[in-house]
Structures are given as structure tokens and as C-alpha cells.
Design a protein around this motif. Sequence first.
Motif, PDB file in Angstrom:
ATOM      1  N   ASN A  29       0.816  -1.208   0.000  1.00 40.40           N
ATOM      2  CA  ASN A  29       0.000   0.000   0.000  1.00 40.40           C
ATOM      3  C   ASN A  29       0.855   1.267   0.000  1.00 40.40           C
ATOM      4  O   ASN A  29       0.575   2.225   0.724  1.00 40.40           O
ATOM      5  CB  ASN A  29      -0.947   0.007   1.203  1.00 40.40           C
ATOM      6  N   PHE A  30       1.902   1.254  -0.803  1.00 36.90           N
ATOM      7  CA  PHE A  30       2.793   2.411  -0.917  1.00 36.90           C
ATOM      8  C   PHE A  30       2.949   2.774  -2.386  1.00 36.90           C
ATOM      9  O   PHE A  30       3.174   1.919  -3.234  1.00 36.90           O
ATOM     10  CB  PHE A  30       4.165   2.100  -0.309  1.00 36.90           C
ATOM     11  N   ASP A 185      -7.416  11.834   5.810  1.00 33.50           N
ATOM     12  CA  ASP A 185      -6.038  11.852   5.321  1.00 33.50           C
ATOM     13  C   ASP A 185      -5.239  12.883   6.109  1.00 33.50           C
ATOM     14  O   ASP A 185      -5.792  13.856   6.643  1.00 33.50           O
ATOM     15  CB  ASP A 185      -5.965  12.240   3.839  1.00 33.50           C
ATOM     16  N   ARG A 187      -1.271  15.011   5.642  1.00 35.55           N
ATOM     17  CA  ARG A 187      -0.162  15.244   4.720  1.00 35.55           C
ATOM     18  C   ARG A 187       0.905  16.111   5.388  1.00 35.55           C
ATOM     19  O   ARG A 187       0.594  17.066   6.088  1.00 35.55           O
ATOM     20  CB  ARG A 187      -0.664  15.948   3.451  1.00 35.55           C
ATOM     21  N   TYR A 208       4.525  13.702   2.058  1.00 36.59           N
ATOM     22  CA  TYR A 208       4.191  12.330   2.469  1.00 36.59           C
ATOM     23  C   TYR A 208       2.752  12.321   2.959  1.00 36.59           C
ATOM     24  O   TYR A 208       2.366  13.132   3.805  1.00 36.59           O
ATOM     25  CB  TYR A 208       5.127  11.834   3.567  1.00 36.59           C
ATOM     26  N   ARG A 209       1.952  11.404   2.420  1.00 36.75           N
ATOM     27  CA  ARG A 209       0.535  11.329   2.737  1.00 36.75           C
ATOM     28  C   ARG A 209       0.186  10.001   3.403  1.00 36.75           C
ATOM     29  O   ARG A 209       0.644   8.941   2.966  1.00 36.75           O
ATOM     30  CB  ARG A 209      -0.314  11.474   1.465  1.00 36.75           C
ATOM     31  N   PHE A 210      -0.634  10.090   4.426  1.00 37.56           N
ATOM     32  CA  PHE A 210      -1.264   8.916   5.021  1.00 37.56           C
ATOM     33  C   PHE A 210      -2.742   9.009   4.662  1.00 37.56           C
ATOM     34  O   PHE A 210      -3.486   9.800   5.246  1.00 37.56           O
ATOM     35  CB  PHE A 210      -1.062   8.896   6.532  1.00 37.56           C
ATOM     36  N   GLU A 211      -3.167   8.215   3.681  1.00 37.66           N
ATOM     37  CA  GLU A 211      -4.519   8.312   3.150  1.00 37.66           C
ATOM     38  C   GLU A 211      -5.419   7.231   3.739  1.00 37.66           C
ATOM     39  O   GLU A 211      -5.023   6.071   3.869  1.00 37.66           O
ATOM     40  CB  GLU A 211      -4.494   8.204   1.620  1.00 37.66           C
ATOM     41  N   TYR A 213      -6.443   6.690   6.735  1.00 29.61           N
ATOM     42  CA  TYR A 213      -5.709   6.022   7.816  1.00 29.61           C
ATOM     43  C   TYR A 213      -6.614   5.375   8.861  1.00 29.61           C
ATOM     44  O   TYR A 213      -6.151   4.542   9.640  1.00 29.61           O
ATOM     45  CB  TYR A 213      -4.746   6.999   8.497  1.00 29.61           C
ATOM     46  N   LEU A 217      -5.253   2.044   5.349  1.00 32.60           N
ATOM     47  CA  LEU A 217      -4.139   2.973   5.218  1.00 32.60           C
ATOM     48  C   LEU A 217      -3.359   2.757   3.928  1.00 32.60           C
ATOM     49  O   LEU A 217      -2.959   1.644   3.596  1.00 32.60           O
ATOM     50  CB  LEU A 217      -3.188   2.819   6.410  1.00 32.60           C
ATOM     51  N   GLU A 218      -3.173   3.848   3.192  1.00 35.63           N
ATOM     52  CA  GLU A 218      -2.289   3.874   2.033  1.00 35.63           C
ATOM     53  C   GLU A 218      -1.293   5.009   2.227  1.00 35.63           C
ATOM     54  O   GLU A 218      -1.665   6.118   2.624  1.00 35.63           O
ATOM     55  CB  GLU A 218      -3.080   4.079   0.740  1.00 35.63           C
ATOM     56  N   GLN A 219      -0.018   4.737   1.939  1.00 35.68           N
ATOM     57  CA  GLN A 219       1.023   5.733   2.092  1.00 35.68           C
ATOM     58  C   GLN A 219       1.498   6.187   0.707  1.00 35.68           C
ATOM     59  O   GLN A 219       1.747   5.364  -0.168  1.00 35.68           O
ATOM     60  CB  GLN A 219       2.182   5.178   2.904  1.00 35.68           C
TER      61      GLN A 219
END
Length: 231
Positions: A29-30, A185, A187, A208-211, A213, A217-219
Motif C-alpha cells: 500500500n505504498f 487523510d 499530509r 508524504y501522505r497517510f490516506e 488512515y 491505510l495507504e502511504q
Amino acid sequence: MTISSTSTLKGFLLINILLVSAICSGQENFTAYVQPAVALNYNITNTYSHNFSVQNRNYLYDNESVQLTVRQIDIVHFSNLRIKDNQSLAFGILYRFRENFDDGTNEIRLTQQYNLQYKPNVIRYGHRLRTEQRITSIKTTHRYRYRFSLDLPLQGEKLDVGEPYFVGNFENLLSVAKEQRPQYDVRFTLNLGWKITEKTKFQIGSEYRFEDYSQNLEQVLLLLSSLNISL
């Protein structure tokens, strides 16, 4: 570029190299992108201005493999109205071309924005509130965004031509749509810029994003560059 500016650039690039090294970890998930942009600003009156920009987002790392393919192209326009010395309102429209490049859909995005800045010393602080409507052929998503930012010159108390500056942002986002659970999210953005001329600035940086979460969670890592021209 001075010796001090060169040292600053080397340190900043080292930080970004460490961020990019996350690609080699093979985490799930990156996704990583490269996103260059060009922006043009010009004043209509002392309180009213326009901003046009074009940006291109390209895959750098996806599906656990390194690649360099186009994901989308965005064309953006903002109208800005300064209501006080340190406050402004803005309305924007974005058109995203994506169907020609991957499986995504094209998008129209409408934006309403309030911005507040203050500078008690060398550092300038900013608060930005945005509401957005992301309109595609599939659904309309409403987003609510808050961003805190700071910027400062890296040489002396005033930014002169040829000198570097730093910009940092922290942003929270909430996305809601019909028949969809809310998405949260966060950022973090770091940018290093140079004032090339009185009306031209160049920036490089990373975000850098934590979507999503709270659920899935997708980074996401974006390597950014932008050329800003004021007329």
C-alpha cells in the motif's frame, strides 16, 4: 548560488533521499510519484489576482515496482481576493485529465478557500481552510481541508534575490461522498525554494501522505518541483 545555499541544498536532498529509500523496503500500500508544476500569477488590482498552473503527476513506484509513467495532468485556475492585509478569499477550478493515461476518470474540482497569514518575526505562519467538490462521472466527493504552514528565509531576516527559503506544511483532510464511509487523510510537506529573480521562484520538495488512515491505510510519497512566475 552561495556556499551556504549549496550546503542547504545538499542537506535537503539527503532528507529526500532517505524518504525515497522507503521505496526499497517493498512495503505494501505504498505509491510514489514525481510531480513537476509551473504556475503563473498576475494582479488585476491591488486586492484581486489570478493564478494559473499546470502540473503533471507521474508514477515512480507502484505495485511494488519502479516505473515512470504518466498518471494525470491538471490545469488549475484560482481567483484571489485580499480582504485584509493578511487575509484572503479564493475560488478555484481544476480539470484533471486522467482517462488517457490510466484506469482513473477525468475530474472537475471546485474549490473555496480562506487564508490567514501573520508574521510576528522572521517566520511567517499561515492557516488555510478549503472546501472542495470533486466531480467525476461516477460520484461527487466533498472534501474539507485545514492546512498549517510556515516559511522563512534561510539567510538573514529578509529574502533577497538568489537566496534560499524553507516552506513546511501540515494538512488534515476529510472526504465524504454518498454511500461511502468518510475518509481521513493527513499530509506533511517540506519545500526548499530559491528566489531566482524579483518575480520568479523555484521550489523542490516532498510530500508524504497517510490516506484513509482510519480504515485502509495507504502511504503516498510525492517528489515535487515547481516554477512560480509573477507578472
